[in-house]
Design an enzyme around this catalytic site. Sequence first.
Site, PDB file in Angstrom:
ATOM      1  N   LYS A 183       0.805  -1.220   0.000  1.00  0.00           N
ATOM      2  CA  LYS A 183       0.000   0.000   0.000  1.00  0.00           C
ATOM      3  C   LYS A 183       0.846   1.282   0.000  1.00  0.00           C
ATOM      4  CE  LYS A 183      -3.917  -2.143   2.367  1.00  0.00           C
ATOM      5  NZ  LYS A 183      -4.787  -2.058   3.568  1.00  0.00           N
ATOM      6  N   TYR A 233     -12.553  -2.083  -4.290  1.00  0.00           N
ATOM      7  CA  TYR A 233     -13.077  -2.153  -2.927  1.00  0.00           C
ATOM      8  C   TYR A 233     -14.603  -1.990  -2.876  1.00  0.00           C
ATOM      9  CZ  TYR A 233      -8.343  -2.153  -1.092  1.00  0.00           C
ATOM     10  OH  TYR A 233      -7.050  -2.507  -0.787  1.00  0.00           O
ATOM     11  N   PHE A 241     -16.040   3.377   6.220  1.00  0.00           N
ATOM     12  CA  PHE A 241     -14.629   3.652   5.914  1.00  0.00           C
ATOM     13  C   PHE A 241     -14.312   3.620   4.419  1.00  0.00           C
ATOM     14  CE2 PHE A 241     -14.926  -0.924   6.790  1.00  0.00           C
ATOM     15  CZ  PHE A 241     -14.359  -1.468   5.639  1.00  0.00           C
ATOM     16  N   ARG A 293      -1.822 -14.420   4.527  1.00  0.00           N
ATOM     17  CA  ARG A 293      -2.550 -13.786   5.627  1.00  0.00           C
ATOM     18  C   ARG A 293      -1.788 -13.946   6.944  1.00  0.00           C
ATOM     19  NH1 ARG A 293      -6.707 -11.350   4.139  1.00  0.00           N
ATOM     20  NH2 ARG A 293      -7.763 -11.259   6.147  1.00  0.00           N
ATOM     21  N   THR A 322      -4.886  -7.145  11.038  1.00  0.00           N
ATOM     22  CA  THR A 322      -5.123  -5.829  10.440  1.00  0.00           C
ATOM     23  C   THR A 322      -4.648  -4.718  11.365  1.00  0.00           C
ATOM     24  OG1 THR A 322      -7.027  -6.729   9.268  1.00  0.00           O
ATOM     25  CG2 THR A 322      -6.896  -4.338   9.437  1.00  0.00           C
ATOM     26  N   ARG A 342       2.792  -6.468   9.175  1.00  0.00           N
ATOM     27  CA  ARG A 342       2.103  -5.339   9.804  1.00  0.00           C
ATOM     28  C   ARG A 342       2.724  -4.957  11.147  1.00  0.00           C
ATOM     29  NH1 ARG A 342      -3.700  -7.464   7.703  1.00  0.00           N
ATOM     30  NH2 ARG A 342      -3.747  -6.250   5.772  1.00  0.00           N
ATOM     31  N   ASN A 370      -1.878   0.092   6.988  1.00  0.00           N
ATOM     32  CA  ASN A 370      -1.305  -1.159   7.493  1.00  0.00           C
ATOM     33  C   ASN A 370      -0.394  -1.869   6.488  1.00  0.00           C
ATOM     34  OD1 ASN A 370      -3.134  -2.406   5.772  1.00  0.00           O
ATOM     35  ND2 ASN A 370      -4.565  -2.926   7.388  1.00  0.00           N
ATOM     36  N   HIS A 374      -2.206  -5.449   1.592  1.00  0.00           N
ATOM     37  CA  HIS A 374      -3.514  -6.088   1.394  1.00  0.00           C
ATOM     38  C   HIS A 374      -3.244  -7.496   0.913  1.00  0.00           C
ATOM     39  CE1 HIS A 374      -7.523  -6.956  -0.344  1.00  0.00           C
ATOM     40  NE2 HIS A 374      -6.819  -7.531  -1.302  1.00  0.00           N
ATOM     41  N   GLU A 403      -9.440 -11.156  -7.655  1.00  0.00           N
ATOM     42  CA  GLU A 403      -8.576  -9.987  -7.464  1.00  0.00           C
ATOM     43  C   GLU A 403      -7.382 -10.016  -8.417  1.00  0.00           C
ATOM     44  OE1 GLU A 403      -7.624  -9.854  -3.272  1.00  0.00           O
ATOM     45  OE2 GLU A 403      -9.608  -9.075  -2.757  1.00  0.00           O
TER      46      GLU A 403
END
Length: 140
Positions: free
Chosen positions: A11, A51, A59, A87, A93, A104, A114, A117, A128
């Site tokens: 990100k 998204y 949010f 993950r 998160t 993270r 964070n 993704h 995706e």
Amino acid sequence: MAVERTLSIIKPDATRRNLTGKINAVFEDNGLRIVGQKRVQLSEAQAGAFYAVHKERPFYGELVSFMISGPVVLQVLEGENAVAKNREVMGATDPKKAEPQTIRAQFAESIEANSVHGSDSAENAANEIRFFFAETEILP
């Protein structure tokens, strides 16, 4: 165990701090191969469409704004149980709740910024990946 592919996004908070290589080292050290990668500046339309599942959540607008605030690195990761492994490697998160060696815990600035993704299921991973990559851009 099955070899899978999953989508990863590094990100804007992480690309701004030049953490791409360090984050990729964590993926690779944990058995995930990067088989597709590109650095892009998402448009508002792209981020909004990606998204869209969160469109009704409070949010959503902030998330889209954040994701277009700087370049991101889109990646296809491959490996044994890649979705679950990614993950696990990303961590919770909320970086305050993430295990110490996770991405993270090491690099996130906040629950919102964070750093990464990752797809949450094999089905979503396939969708995706197709959203951002042509099959010719993924090289085993």
